[in-house]
Design a protein around this motif. Structure first.
Motif, PDB file in Angstrom:
ATOM      1  N   ALA A  40      65.681  64.294  20.101  1.00  0.00           N
ATOM      2  CA  ALA A  40      64.879  63.400  20.360  1.00  0.00           C
ATOM      3  C   ALA A  40      63.583  63.769  19.730  1.00  0.00           C
ATOM      4  CB  ALA A  40      64.841  63.236  21.948  1.00  0.00           C
ATOM      5  N   PRO A  41      62.885  64.684  20.134  1.00  0.00           N
ATOM      6  CA  PRO A  41      61.665  65.062  19.595  1.00  0.00           C
ATOM      7  C   PRO A  41      61.226  64.790  18.008  1.00  0.00           C
ATOM      8  CG  PRO A  41      62.234  66.978  20.820  1.00  0.00           C
ATOM      9  CD  PRO A  41      63.547  65.948  20.820  1.00  0.00           C
ATOM     10  N   ALA A  42      62.328  65.386  17.120  1.00  0.00           N
ATOM     11  CA  ALA A  42      62.307  65.276  15.702  1.00  0.00           C
ATOM     12  C   ALA A  42      62.538  63.901  15.486  1.00  0.00           C
ATOM     13  CB  ALA A  42      63.581  66.094  15.214  1.00  0.00           C
TER      14      ALA A  42
ATOM     15  N   GLY B 106      63.108  70.940  14.002  1.00  0.00           N
ATOM     16  CA  GLY B 106      64.079  70.832  13.070  1.00  0.00           C
ATOM     17  C   GLY B 106      65.052  71.736  13.616  1.00  0.00           C
ATOM     18  N   ALA B 107      64.952  72.791  14.192  1.00  0.00           N
ATOM     19  CA  ALA B 107      65.977  73.753  14.563  1.00  0.00           C
ATOM     20  C   ALA B 107      66.890  73.069  15.847  1.00  0.00           C
ATOM     21  CB  ALA B 107      65.473  75.249  15.056  1.00  0.00           C
ATOM     22  N   LEU B 169      60.647  66.529   7.899  1.00  0.00           N
ATOM     23  CA  LEU B 169      61.804  67.095   8.792  1.00  0.00           C
ATOM     24  C   LEU B 169      63.103  66.352   8.308  1.00  0.00           C
ATOM     25  CD1 LEU B 169      60.365  66.511  12.416  1.00  0.00           C
ATOM     26  CD2 LEU B 169      61.700  68.513  11.535  1.00  0.00           C
ATOM     27  N   PRO B 170      63.369  65.237   7.974  1.00  0.00           N
ATOM     28  CA  PRO B 170      64.841  64.901   7.496  1.00  0.00           C
ATOM     29  C   PRO B 170      65.194  66.073   6.464  1.00  0.00           C
ATOM     30  CG  PRO B 170      63.269  62.866   7.309  1.00  0.00           C
ATOM     31  CD  PRO B 170      62.425  64.120   7.620  1.00  0.00           C
ATOM     32  N   PHE B 216      63.865  80.443   4.954  1.00  0.00           N
ATOM     33  CA  PHE B 216      63.736  79.443   3.710  1.00  0.00           C
ATOM     34  C   PHE B 216      62.902  78.368   4.140  1.00  0.00           C
ATOM     35  CE2 PHE B 216      65.488  75.910   1.448  1.00  0.00           C
ATOM     36  CZ  PHE B 216      65.093  76.453   0.066  1.00  0.00           C
ATOM     37  N   VAL B 217      63.277  77.632   5.114  1.00  0.00           N
ATOM     38  CA  VAL B 217      62.597  76.529   5.495  1.00  0.00           C
ATOM     39  C   VAL B 217      60.920  76.572   5.964  1.00  0.00           C
ATOM     40  CG1 VAL B 217      62.241  74.874   7.397  1.00  0.00           C
ATOM     41  CG2 VAL B 217      64.763  75.392   6.623  1.00  0.00           C
TER      42      VAL B 217
END
Lengths: 335, 295
Positions: A40-42, B106-107, B169-170, B216-217
């Motif tokens: 959800a947050p992302a 992201g993680a 983010l994607p 890396f990210v």
């Protein structure tokens, strides 16, 4: 690297292991709810700052939103008026024409051809010459845009510029006399590295045996290129062209060199939107042009996806495969 | 590489000799042309860069590329400028802030997407990836500006961090999901047997294993943010809050006479981190995820 690049989660898992796979998948015991909480947050951030702006452009483009004044406080819905105005505005058409020239000459012709030529020339060279050229081309790519643009402003300067000194054209104001040519060369300088990297990995993947038999049959370098190399890397050429088109179309960096001037002579579309919306204060009109730009992006991106599919791989994987080849470096060591 | 070495020793029928001679001439001509072409490439790419390398060390730098009268005093010009040091701090705040947001969110997302089968998961990921390449900073600048304005975040670092994070983010989720997919599930199973909660498994088992992916990210995101001009230019108004990318631009446009001591030293100090990070990533991970690094 190449093995890591191929993800283990194909959308069609092998039939045999499917049951076990499914039950073993949620090993952390997250469950759907837990997963939702994690994602959800992302998604919220993406939704707010990526999806929402894209959708809101449609609405904004139909209002007379302005940065200041009445229309800033109480914007009115004006329907398609903005579009009518844009389509009737010669500066928009000039901007679109300039963008077309910019994408075609600096991106598709300049970056792709030069990138390919460098990759082609470097495929047999080893040692310091190769390292030097690769490092220079890559450095131009990596240097921050603000620095890169100033380097070119310095180079092209009317009084002290190095270019005038070399060519003996003292006093030539390149950025004013040839603004489009300047940003085109600038953009080639900035972006050629990508095509070089992509094509050098593509060339490395051309089967040496095919080249060998072409050479045995007496094919000249040009014939080898046309009949063996190009057909082999057609997919890469398409990928490269589409990506370069998308990036060149959207780049804002030329603004740092000419700011669209003089008199809008180098006002490519990204710069045109900025100048209309922020200094010009016409947010509604700017949004309308943005939507046109988004639609063009969509067409190019869909083309890219299609090419990716046709090549039997998802775009990111195709790139990873190309990339791992790039890392390995050209394997062909012809006589 | 293969049969090439054996080719010339093969006995040739007489009529081939003339072909060989002309092809040899052609070969030399193309060699010479290639060398000239490559020399031009070196000049084209090297000439602008030469200024970046020489001017910062020249006691009287000009816009022209010239052999420097060596000195290090130009670098003190950075400390003398009111905003220069602060702009590097701003770049660092924005860069690290974005890194933290992007890696944490992201993680979490990548882990959940990797381990739980949500219907339409792959479709969602591709839609997002496609969207992030279409909705670029330039095409979305008006709505982004409006959005940040109405959130009351104009002229804040937070706005820049959030906008850049939303845009990257994607891709980050996509890359991280790849890494997490390759982590063996048996580790997590045994952790779970001992009663670990999902977030504990993520923190104590998955994150340590996925560390190369996270590194890396992190570097990738830093490279993206460090050179980004448009977003901070659009959203930050106060000079004291601007990152180096934007401040540098104001150095050479707003002041009539550019201070070349400052500009040259600043350019070099500003460029070195990004060049170092890029070559680090390139060396360790190769040129992966194309278009990822600097587009």
């Amino acid at each position: 690297m190449s093995s890591a690049a191929a993800p283990a989660t194909g959308s069609t898992p092998p039939r045999r292991g499917q049951r076990r796979r499914r039950s073993a998948e949620d090993v952390a015991g997250l469950g759907r709810t837990g997963a939702g909480v994690f994602v959800a947050p992302a998604l919220a951030l993406i939704g707010l700052f990526l999806v929402f702006p894209a959708i809101w452009t449609i609405y904004l483009g139909m209002t007379d939103y302005r940065l200041t004044g009445f229309a800033a406080v109480d914007p009115e819905f004006v329907g398609l008026d903005n579009y009518a105005r844009i389509l009737g505005d010669p500066t928009f058409w000039r901007s679109l024409r300039l963008t077309l020239v910019f994408v075609l000459v600096s991106g598709i012709i300049g970056q792709s051809l030069l990138g390919f030529a460098v990759a082609w020339a470097l495929r047999r060279i080893t040692g310091w010459a190769k390292t030097l050229i690769e490092t220079l081309v890559l450095a131009a790519w990596v240097v921050p845009a603000s620095v890169a643009s100033f380097l070119w402003i310095a180079l092209l300067d009317r009084r002290e510029g190095t270019l005038n000194e070399i060519l003996g054209t003292t006093g030539m104001a390149w950025l004013i006399e040839y603004p489009m040519a300047s940003i085109i060369v600038f953009n080639i300088w900035v972006g050629t590295a990508f095509s070089m990297l992509l094509f050098s990995s593509a060339l490395a993947a051309v089967p040496p045996s095919q080249l060998e038999s072409a050479r045995m049959a007496g094919a000249t370098g040009w014939q080898q290129l046309r009949d063996v190399v190009i057909p082999n890397i057609r997919g890469h050429i398409l990928t490269n062209t589409l990506l370069i088109t998308l990036w060149t179309f959207n780049t804002f960096t030329p603004y740092l060199v000419t700011a669209g001037g003089p008199n809008g002579e180098s006002e490519i579309i990204a710069v045109y939107i900025y100048n209309t919306a922020i200094p010009g204060g016409q947010l509604g009109v700017g949004a309308a042009i943005s939507l046109i730009m988004l639609l063009i992006n969509l067409v190019v991106a869909l083309g890219y996806l299609r090419v990716g599919r046709a090549r039997g791989a998802r775009p990111a994987e195709a790139s990873a495969a190309e990339a791992s080849a790039a890392e390995a470096g050209p394997t062909e060591k012809a006589p | 590489m293969t049969a090439a070495a054996g080719a010339p020793t093969r006995p040739e029928p007489p009529f081939v000799t003339r072909v060989v001679t002309t092809s040899r001439v052609r070969h030399y001509v193309s060699r010479v042309l290639a060398v000239i072409g490559l020399a031009l490439v070196v000049v084209l790419f090297g000439l602008p860069l030469a200024w970046l390398v020489t001017a910062p060390f020249d006691s009287t730098p000009s816009l022209a590329v010239q052999w420097p009268d060596w000195t290090l005093s130009n670098f003190s010009a950075i400390a003398e400028n009111r905003y220069a040091l602060g702009s590097f701090a701003n770049s660092a705040i924005i860069g690290i802030g974005t890194c933290v947001v992007v890696i944490v969110l992201g993680a979490l997302a990548a882990y959940a997407l990797s381990r739980v089968r949500i219907p339409g998961r792959d479709g969602l990921l591709y839609a997002l990836l496609l969207l992030s390449s279409i909705v670029t900073g330039t095409a979305a600048m008006v709505p982004t500006f409006q959005l940040v304005n109405s959130l009351g975040l104009i002229d804040t670092h937070l706005a820049v961090v959030l906008v850049v994070s939303g845009g990257t983010l994607p891709t980050v989720i996509f890359i991280l999901k790849d890494f997490m997919d390759s982590i063996p599930k048996s580790y997590e199973e045994s952790a779970r047997l001992y009663g670990a909660k999902p977030w504990q498994i993520l923190r104590d088992v998955v994150v340590p294993i996925a560390r190369p992916g996270l590194a890396f990210v992190a570097v990738w995101t830093l490279v993206q943010v460090w050179g980004n001009f448009l977003v901070p230019y659009l959203l930050l108004r106060t000079t004291a809050k601007q990152p180096a990318a934007v401040l540098m631009y104001t150095f050479y446009t707003e002041s009539g006479q550019a201070d070349l001591r400052l500009l040259s030293a600043f350019s070099l100090v500003f460029s070195i981190p990004i060049i170092a990070m890029y070559f680090l990533v390139n060396r360790r991970y190769g040129f992966r995820f194309h278009g990822g690094i600097k587009n």
